[in-house]
Write an enzyme that holds these catalytic residues in place. Structure first.
Site, PDB file in Angstrom:
ATOM      1  N   CYS A  81       0.828  -1.206   0.000  1.00  8.80           N
ATOM      2  CA  CYS A  81       0.000   0.000   0.000  1.00  8.80           C
ATOM      3  C   CYS A  81       0.869   1.264   0.000  1.00  8.80           C
ATOM      4  CB  CYS A  81      -1.000  -0.046   1.158  1.00  8.80           C
ATOM      5  SG  CYS A  81      -2.337   1.171   1.001  1.00  8.80           S
ATOM      6  N   HIS A 179      -3.868  -4.936  -0.126  1.00  5.73           N
ATOM      7  CA  HIS A 179      -3.473  -5.500   1.164  1.00  5.73           C
ATOM      8  C   HIS A 179      -3.552  -7.021   1.102  1.00  5.73           C
ATOM      9  CE1 HIS A 179      -3.232  -1.796   3.547  1.00  5.73           C
ATOM     10  NE2 HIS A 179      -4.153  -1.359   2.733  1.00  5.73           N
ATOM     11  N   GLU A 181      -2.693  -9.107   3.276  1.00  3.41           N
ATOM     12  CA  GLU A 181      -3.101  -9.630   4.586  1.00  3.41           C
ATOM     13  C   GLU A 181      -4.611  -9.556   4.791  1.00  3.41           C
ATOM     14  OE1 GLU A 181      -2.728  -5.224   5.364  1.00  3.41           O
ATOM     15  OE2 GLU A 181      -1.771  -6.688   4.028  1.00  3.41           O
TER      16      GLU A 181
END
Length: 197
Positions: A81, A179, A181
């Site tokens: 990001c 992202h 994650e």
């Protein structure tokens, strides 16, 4: 996958560090938060996260000398990001000079689209081992108001008002705008691929 890797997440006050740590834990690895130059240089893999504003993030990096350390790293580095955006030459956000790893400029989305882009979008034109076992057109999770226009370092693309570079690669440096994650199984696979590099 290489066992007992030393994985360091650069700790400079960025917001999404714990969720990255948990995502790596789910893959069976421990990741350590550190802003210590020696620990970062000696890691097998380095993750450079980022949630926040480009100008104040660069100020934090400069105050710790990490702005000099990161571009010199030789192991695989993954910017996430804002981390990816800070690895570019310049960002329109706060008129910020970046780390100059990727030869790209970061621009703000035009007023013709809703900003920030929040939610799931597709990645296409996948062109890197970072995307092994990931299908073209898979969905990932994004939250951002600024983007990298298509450039020579592009390894994945997304469309939101314009086509833009959603992942970059140069030498040992990788960057993803999304992202991993928070991107379910697709993001997990991408993190696993990064740890396999």
């Amino acid at each position: 996958m290489k066992e007992n890797q030393k994985i360091v997440i650069i700790d400079y006050g960025a917001g999404n560090i714990q969720s990255i740590k948990f995502a790596i834990k789910r893959l069976g690895f421990d990741a350590f938060l550190s802003h210590d130059e020696e620990e970062i240089r000696n890691a097998d893999k380095v993750i450079f996260p980022g949630v926040g504003e480009a100008g104040s993030a660069m100020k934090m990096l400069r105050s710790t000398g990490l702005d000099k350390v990161i571009p010199e790293l030789k192991q695989p580095v993954l910017g996430i990001c804002l981390g990816m955006q800070l690895m570019c030459n310049h960002s329109e956000e706060g008129d910020t000079t970046g780390l100059g790893i990727f030869d790209a400029e970061v621009e703000r989305f035009s007023k013709s689209v809703k900003v920030p882009q929040i939610g799931w979008n597709q990645i296409v034109n996948l062109n890197s081992h970072l995307f092994d076992n990931v299908e073209d057109g898979e969905y990932v999770y994004l939250v951002h108001s600024y983007y990298v226009p298509e450039c020579a370092d592009e390894i994945a693309r997304t469309a939101y008002g314009v086509n833009y570079s959603t992942a970059l690669h140069r030498d040992n440096f990788y960057g993803v705008q999304f992202h991993p994650e928070k991107s379910s199984k697709t993001g997990e696979q991408i993190l696993k691929n990064f740890l396999n590099l």
